[in-house]
Design a protein around this motif. Sequence first.
Motif, short mmCIF file in Angstrom:
data_model
loop_
_atom_site.label_atom_id
_atom_site.label_comp_id
_atom_site.label_asym_id
_atom_site.label_seq_id
_atom_site.Cartn_x
_atom_site.Cartn_y
_atom_site.Cartn_z
N UNK A 55 17.92 -9.68 14.71
CA UNK A 55 17.30 -9.75 13.64
C UNK A 55 17.53 -11.45 13.22
N UNK A 56 18.96 -11.93 13.59
CA UNK A 56 19.13 -13.34 13.04
C UNK A 56 18.60 -14.33 14.24
N UNK A 57 17.97 -13.67 15.31
CA UNK A 57 17.13 -14.78 16.19
C UNK A 57 18.24 -15.29 17.12
N UNK A 58 19.40 -14.54 17.41
CA UNK A 58 20.36 -14.86 18.52
C UNK A 58 19.77 -14.42 19.80
N UNK A 59 19.28 -13.27 19.58
CA UNK A 59 18.99 -12.66 21.06
C UNK A 59 17.36 -12.34 20.93
N UNK A 60 16.73 -12.81 21.83
CA UNK A 60 15.24 -12.66 21.78
C UNK A 60 14.86 -11.11 21.69
N UNK A 61 13.83 -11.02 20.88
CA UNK A 61 13.35 -9.41 20.70
C UNK A 61 12.69 -8.93 22.39
#
Lengths: 133, 133
Positions: free
Chosen positions: A22-28
Amino acid sequence: MKISEMAAATATNIETVRYYEKIGLLPAPARTGANYRSYGSDHLARLSFIRRARDLGFTLDQVRELLGLSDHRDRSCAAVDAIANTHLAEIDRKIADLQAMRGELSRMIGDCRQGTVADCLIIETLGPARLTQ
Amino acid sequence: MKISEMAAATATNIETVRYYEKIGLLPAPARTGANYRSYGSDHLARLSFIRRARDLGFTLDQVRELLGLSDHRDRSCAAVDAIANTHLAEIDRKIADLQAMRGELSRMIGDCRQGTVADCLIIETLGPARLTQ
DNA sequence: TATGCACCCTGTAGCAACTACAGGGTCAAG
DNA sequence: CTTGACCCTGTAGTTGCTACAGGGTGCATA
């Protein structure tokens, strides 16, 4: 692999994995037909990196920076070194703070005569600036 | 005294004083005609106590407990001693954690050869469990 | 008297880094 | 076909404050 497997493989809470996404640290990741998250080995590597860095006390912002840097394999690693050194200095400061606290606290405890609260030196020490010395 | 004076006397933020009142750590003071908070020396003593304890790293819950205990001046101070000792143990644990972190981090930094990111040992160390060794 | 300006009030939202639901859908075994 | 374990989204809670927004008050100065 599904989210529970990746979470287990990195000793991470499932909700934390979703939070990192959600916070963009791990790609979807890709989704299955049932809308389940489906991860590959690149996700696992990235999450491992995040967890290792977090274990070492880096903030999420620092982790984000380190991840950004690690994507440019041809650049100088001076920036990486700078982040690590900044963090080392922070750790040293925290250790010093805690050791100062520890000294004062253990002195207080050592003074405790196990009497009543009225003459408890711990309570007294915490009180406002006393007139008697 | 008014809120700005008490805040200044204890090196506390004004909003923090109001916050302590809101969470029931500091009793609500009398009000002036203009609805301004008006504090006495008992409030000052209590706020000083809170600040000292916070500086020593006690949590607000621990402070609450210590304040509760300090109101019963005839009881044994064993409970006070127990809270302080629990906190001391926490501090020791944190110091040990930070020192372990520090060791690993400084080893990483010491290994850094200032080359490119591709062979940066800091990035590499943070990566997933490597197959080589 | 007007008009700044510093201070006070309440209430809400934000910070880090998660964690814990609520309220629903899916899948595999028995 | 039902039970239970898993998955989904979205929101609210945690700690200990801090930072507004939108208003009221008090005092000095022009």
